[in-house]
Write a protein that holds these residues in place. Sequence first.
Motif, PDB file in Angstrom:
ATOM      1  N   THR A   1      64.788 -41.027 -44.594  1.00  0.00           N
ATOM      2  CA  THR A   1      65.853 -40.922 -43.600  1.00  0.00           C
ATOM      3  C   THR A   1      67.013 -41.841 -43.997  1.00  0.00           C
ATOM      4  N   HIS A   2      68.136 -41.641 -43.306  1.00  0.00           N
ATOM      5  CA  HIS A   2      69.303 -42.486 -43.583  1.00  0.00           C
ATOM      6  C   HIS A   2      68.983 -43.959 -43.307  1.00  0.00           C
ATOM      7  N   LYS A   3      68.199 -44.204 -42.257  1.00  0.00           N
ATOM      8  CA  LYS A   3      67.830 -45.585 -41.914  1.00  0.00           C
ATOM      9  C   LYS A   3      67.005 -46.227 -43.022  1.00  0.00           C
ATOM     10  N   ILE A   4      66.032 -45.488 -43.544  1.00  0.00           N
ATOM     11  CA  ILE A   4      65.187 -46.026 -44.619  1.00  0.00           C
ATOM     12  C   ILE A   4      66.007 -46.266 -45.884  1.00  0.00           C
ATOM     13  N   CYS A   5      66.913 -45.338 -46.211  1.00  0.00           N
ATOM     14  CA  CYS A   5      67.772 -45.514 -47.392  1.00  0.00           C
ATOM     15  C   CYS A   5      68.645 -46.756 -47.249  1.00  0.00           C
ATOM     16  N   PHE A   6      69.193 -46.944 -46.047  1.00  0.00           N
ATOM     17  CA  PHE A   6      70.029 -48.124 -45.795  1.00  0.00           C
ATOM     18  C   PHE A   6      69.210 -49.399 -45.924  1.00  0.00           C
ATOM     19  N   GLN A   7      67.981 -49.381 -45.416  1.00  0.00           N
ATOM     20  CA  GLN A   7      67.108 -50.558 -45.515  1.00  0.00           C
ATOM     21  C   GLN A   7      66.766 -50.870 -46.971  1.00  0.00           C
ATOM     22  N   LEU A   8      66.507 -49.839 -47.774  1.00  0.00           N
ATOM     23  CA  LEU A   8      66.225 -50.041 -49.197  1.00  0.00           C
ATOM     24  C   LEU A   8      67.438 -50.624 -49.909  1.00  0.00           C
ATOM     25  N   LEU A   9      68.628 -50.131 -49.549  1.00  0.00           N
ATOM     26  CA  LEU A   9      69.855 -50.641 -50.175  1.00  0.00           C
ATOM     27  C   LEU A   9      70.089 -52.099 -49.802  1.00  0.00           C
ATOM     28  N   MET A  10      69.899 -52.432 -48.528  1.00  0.00           N
ATOM     29  CA  MET A  10      70.076 -53.811 -48.083  1.00  0.00           C
ATOM     30  C   MET A  10      69.027 -54.737 -48.708  1.00  0.00           C
ATOM     31  N   ALA A  11      67.805 -54.240 -48.853  1.00  0.00           N
ATOM     32  CA  ALA A  11      66.759 -55.036 -49.500  1.00  0.00           C
ATOM     33  C   ALA A  11      67.113 -55.312 -50.959  1.00  0.00           C
TER      34      ALA A  11
ATOM     35  N   ILE B   1      60.194 -34.933 -55.291  1.00  0.00           N
ATOM     36  CA  ILE B   1      59.438 -33.993 -56.124  1.00  0.00           C
ATOM     37  C   ILE B   1      57.970 -33.938 -55.707  1.00  0.00           C
ATOM     38  N   HIS B   2      57.396 -35.077 -55.386  1.00  0.00           N
ATOM     39  CA  HIS B   2      55.968 -35.132 -55.065  1.00  0.00           C
ATOM     40  C   HIS B   2      55.672 -34.613 -53.659  1.00  0.00           C
ATOM     41  N   ASN B   3      56.584 -34.872 -52.731  1.00  0.00           N
ATOM     42  CA  ASN B   3      56.320 -34.515 -51.326  1.00  0.00           C
ATOM     43  C   ASN B   3      57.576 -33.911 -50.691  1.00  0.00           C
ATOM     44  N   PRO B   4      58.033 -32.756 -51.198  1.00  0.00           N
ATOM     45  CA  PRO B   4      59.316 -32.195 -50.740  1.00  0.00           C
ATOM     46  C   PRO B   4      59.326 -31.814 -49.259  1.00  0.00           C
ATOM     47  N   LEU B   5      58.191 -31.391 -48.707  1.00  0.00           N
ATOM     48  CA  LEU B   5      58.166 -30.969 -47.302  1.00  0.00           C
ATOM     49  C   LEU B   5      58.397 -32.136 -46.345  1.00  0.00           C
ATOM     50  N   HIS B   6      57.905 -33.316 -46.720  1.00  0.00           N
ATOM     51  CA  HIS B   6      58.068 -34.496 -45.861  1.00  0.00           C
ATOM     52  C   HIS B   6      59.232 -35.401 -46.315  1.00  0.00           C
ATOM     53  N   TYR B   7      59.982 -34.927 -47.311  1.00  0.00           N
ATOM     54  CA  TYR B   7      61.094 -35.728 -47.854  1.00  0.00           C
ATOM     55  C   TYR B   7      62.112 -36.134 -46.788  1.00  0.00           C
ATOM     56  N   PRO B   8      62.571 -35.205 -45.916  1.00  0.00           N
ATOM     57  CA  PRO B   8      63.550 -35.612 -44.887  1.00  0.00           C
ATOM     58  C   PRO B   8      63.013 -36.664 -43.926  1.00  0.00           C
ATOM     59  N   ILE B   9      61.692 -36.684 -43.720  1.00  0.00           N
ATOM     60  CA  ILE B   9      61.092 -37.666 -42.810  1.00  0.00           C
ATOM     61  C   ILE B   9      60.901 -39.017 -43.508  1.00  0.00           C
ATOM     62  N   LEU B  10      60.490 -38.954 -44.788  1.00  0.00           N
ATOM     63  CA  LEU B  10      60.186 -40.180 -45.531  1.00  0.00           C
ATOM     64  C   LEU B  10      61.446 -40.893 -46.030  1.00  0.00           C
TER      65      LEU B  10
ATOM     66  N   PRO C   1      70.030 -38.721 -49.812  1.00  0.00           N
ATOM     67  CA  PRO C   1      69.602 -40.043 -50.288  1.00  0.00           C
ATOM     68  C   PRO C   1      69.983 -40.336 -51.739  1.00  0.00           C
ATOM     69  N   MET C   2      69.851 -39.343 -52.633  1.00  0.00           N
ATOM     70  CA  MET C   2      70.154 -39.581 -54.036  1.00  0.00           C
ATOM     71  C   MET C   2      71.601 -40.016 -54.226  1.00  0.00           C
ATOM     72  N   TYR C   3      72.522 -39.331 -53.544  1.00  0.00           N
ATOM     73  CA  TYR C   3      73.942 -39.666 -53.686  1.00  0.00           C
ATOM     74  C   TYR C   3      74.314 -40.900 -52.868  1.00  0.00           C
ATOM     75  N   PHE C   4      73.568 -41.172 -51.810  1.00  0.00           N
ATOM     76  CA  PHE C   4      73.763 -42.420 -51.069  1.00  0.00           C
ATOM     77  C   PHE C   4      73.492 -43.618 -51.981  1.00  0.00           C
ATOM     78  N   PHE C   5      72.393 -43.555 -52.728  1.00  0.00           N
ATOM     79  CA  PHE C   5      72.076 -44.636 -53.666  1.00  0.00           C
ATOM     80  C   PHE C   5      73.075 -44.675 -54.825  1.00  0.00           C
ATOM     81  N   LEU C   6      73.516 -43.501 -55.282  1.00  0.00           N
ATOM     82  CA  LEU C   6      74.511 -43.464 -56.363  1.00  0.00           C
ATOM     83  C   LEU C   6      75.812 -44.112 -55.916  1.00  0.00           C
TER      84      LEU C   6
END
Length: 321
Positions: A135-145, A124-133, A56-61
């Motif tokens: 996802t590629h779909k959520i990152c794409f939605q944030l970028l489109m928003a 950093i705050h929730n590393p165990l649930h990071y892959p779930i929170l 996600p970090m590099y997707f946004f970059l």
Amino acid sequence: MGNHTTVSTFLLWGFSSFPDLQTLLFVMIFFSHVTILAANVSVMVAIRLSHNLHTPMYFFLCGLSFSETCTTMAIIPRMLVDLLADCKTISLPECATQMFFFFGLGANNCFIMAAMSYDRYIAIHNPLHYPILMTHKICFQLLMASWMAGFLVSLCIVIIVFNLSFCDSNIIQHFFCDISPVVCLACDYTFFQKMVLFAFTAFVLVGSFVFIMMSYVFIASTVAKMPSAKGRYKAFSTCSSHLTVVCIHYGFAGFVYLRPKDRDLFREDMLMAVTYTVLTPLLNPIVYSLRNKEMQTALRKVLGKTDRFIPQMVNKRTPDS
């Protein structure tokens, strides 16, 4: 457009104040533009080709690099043409289009950086649930928003500005159609309209900046509770590049767009805008490259492939010739 508009074209006075420096400015800005394109395209290609950067970090970059590249394309090519041209006129539709894309892309940059700070907070705050929170779909939605919100705000600004009546001077004291130099030419620009435009600008700059700072407050709180110094250093190191870019971006943008406007300060604002439109897009890939070992490795691979690809193309053409 407003029914009472009598001015059909503007004159971008900008660098006409420095006639002896226009050739030098052209050379400097041209090479800066080429460097911006090369640097940002290299970052995007490196992220695309390196599977370990498909996070996600590099997707946004990658999204930020693309947006920064588009931002410069909305301003710099026209600026280069005007530096060499005797006639520096721009029509109202062209001016409105330039303003729409510049502020839409600029707002998009702010919202993407806010999304990047949210990504760092979740990591950093929730590393165990990071892959779930994240996802590629959520990152794409944030970028489109980010894109939709940026261009929606820009559309509102452009509608307000170009429904004004321009019936006095048509000389814009700038090298592109920026808000303040354009609205100061209007003869029906009211205090209410001024406050509405300021509110839109503040929403983009202050709103996204406050969100970013709140994210980093929570990040700092989480990192402070980590037991090991090594863990704290590793957590902060993942944020350092983003925080550096945020300080550069918001420092220049806030200086140009949030302080009180005065006709006597237009030249100062114009020189600062050159820095904002040319230097900031150049610094972003440099900061991420210098402070990020993963990006350095990916860029070396891309450059290595380029170095091998060019001789291969030359050798293929040599027998044919």
